[in-house]
Write a protein that holds these residues in place. Sequence first.
Motif, short mmCIF file in Angstrom:
data_model
loop_
_atom_site.label_atom_id
_atom_site.label_comp_id
_atom_site.label_asym_id
_atom_site.label_seq_id
_atom_site.Cartn_x
_atom_site.Cartn_y
_atom_site.Cartn_z
N ALA A 25 -28.54 -18.57 4.57
CA ALA A 25 -28.87 -18.79 3.16
C ALA A 25 -30.33 -18.44 2.90
O ALA A 25 -30.66 -17.83 1.87
CB ALA A 25 -28.58 -20.24 2.77
N LYS A 26 -31.20 -18.79 3.83
CA LYS A 26 -32.63 -18.45 3.67
C LYS A 26 -32.83 -16.93 3.74
O LYS A 26 -33.61 -16.37 2.98
CB LYS A 26 -33.48 -19.14 4.75
N LEU A 27 -32.10 -16.27 4.65
CA LEU A 27 -32.18 -14.80 4.72
C LEU A 27 -31.68 -14.16 3.43
O LEU A 27 -32.22 -13.16 2.97
CB LEU A 27 -31.38 -14.28 5.91
N ALA A 28 -30.64 -14.75 2.84
CA ALA A 28 -30.12 -14.23 1.58
C ALA A 28 -31.18 -14.38 0.48
O ALA A 28 -31.38 -13.45 -0.32
CB ALA A 28 -28.84 -14.96 1.19
N GLN A 29 -31.86 -15.51 0.45
CA GLN A 29 -32.91 -15.70 -0.55
C GLN A 29 -34.03 -14.67 -0.37
O GLN A 29 -34.50 -14.08 -1.34
CB GLN A 29 -33.48 -17.12 -0.46
N ILE A 30 -34.43 -14.44 0.87
CA ILE A 30 -35.48 -13.45 1.14
C ILE A 30 -35.02 -12.05 0.73
O ILE A 30 -35.77 -11.30 0.10
CB ILE A 30 -35.89 -13.50 2.62
N ALA A 31 -33.79 -11.70 1.07
CA ALA A 31 -33.26 -10.38 0.71
C ALA A 31 -33.22 -10.20 -0.81
O ALA A 31 -33.55 -9.13 -1.33
CB ALA A 31 -31.87 -10.18 1.31
N LEU A 32 -32.84 -11.26 -1.52
CA LEU A 32 -32.78 -11.17 -2.98
C LEU A 32 -34.17 -11.08 -3.60
O LEU A 32 -34.37 -10.37 -4.59
CB LEU A 32 -32.02 -12.37 -3.54
N ALA A 115 -26.89 -2.95 5.51
CA ALA A 115 -26.27 -3.66 6.63
C ALA A 115 -26.55 -5.16 6.54
O ALA A 115 -25.65 -5.98 6.76
CB ALA A 115 -26.78 -3.10 7.95
N GLU A 116 -27.80 -5.52 6.21
CA GLU A 116 -28.15 -6.94 6.07
C GLU A 116 -27.38 -7.58 4.93
O GLU A 116 -26.81 -8.67 5.08
CB GLU A 116 -29.65 -7.08 5.85
N LEU A 117 -27.34 -6.92 3.78
CA LEU A 117 -26.63 -7.46 2.63
C LEU A 117 -25.13 -7.58 2.91
O LEU A 117 -24.49 -8.56 2.53
CB LEU A 117 -26.87 -6.60 1.39
N SER A 118 -24.57 -6.60 3.63
CA SER A 118 -23.14 -6.66 3.98
C SER A 118 -22.85 -7.84 4.89
O SER A 118 -21.85 -8.55 4.71
CB SER A 118 -22.70 -5.37 4.66
N ALA A 119 -23.70 -8.06 5.88
CA ALA A 119 -23.52 -9.19 6.79
C ALA A 119 -23.63 -10.51 6.04
O ALA A 119 -22.84 -11.44 6.27
CB ALA A 119 -24.52 -9.12 7.93
N LEU A 120 -24.61 -10.62 5.14
CA LEU A 120 -24.76 -11.84 4.36
C LEU A 120 -23.57 -12.04 3.42
O LEU A 120 -23.06 -13.14 3.27
CB LEU A 120 -26.06 -11.79 3.55
N TRP A 121 -23.13 -10.96 2.80
CA TRP A 121 -21.97 -11.04 1.91
C TRP A 121 -20.77 -11.54 2.68
O TRP A 121 -20.06 -12.43 2.20
CB TRP A 121 -21.68 -9.65 1.31
#
Length: 138
Positions: A25-32, A115-121
Motif C-alpha cells: 500500500a505504501k509502494l502504491a502511494q509512492i507510485a501514485l 511492471a510496478e503498477l501491474s504488480a500493485l494492481w
Amino acid sequence: MSYDELDAIAKRALEEADYMRSNQAKLAQIALIKHQKAYMDWRTDNGDFGDPCPGTKEARLELIWKRQNQLGYETLNVLEYSFEQLYDAVDSALSDALACRDNGVRKWAAASDIAELSALWQWFRERLPADYVPEYLR
C-alpha cells in the motif's frame, strides 16, 4: 468480543486496515505520487499554470508556487485514500501508462513503471472482494 464474533463488514474493515499498513500500500502511494508529479510537470510544460518559461523572477516564483501547491494537494489526497480508492487510482495510473506505451497518448505517464503498477494492481485485485466494482463503473 472476539474476532469470530464480528460481522462480515467489521472483519472486512479490519482486513483493509491491515492492508493499508502493508508495504504494498505504501509502494502504491509512492507510485501514485510519482505519477501525479509527472502529470504536474507535463501540465507546467504545456502552460496550464501560465507561461512555462516566465521572464521575471516573480513570475517564476508564482509558477513554482502554483505547481507545488497543486502537487501538495494531490499528494495529501493520495495519502488519505481508502483501500478501494487506492486500487482505483493504481488502476487509472496503469491505464495511463499503458496508453502512453501503446498509443503515445498521455505523455506524462511515460515516467510510470508499468511492471510496478501491474504488480500493485494484481496485489490489490487479489485482496478486493470478488464482487468489487470500481468507482468509475458504478
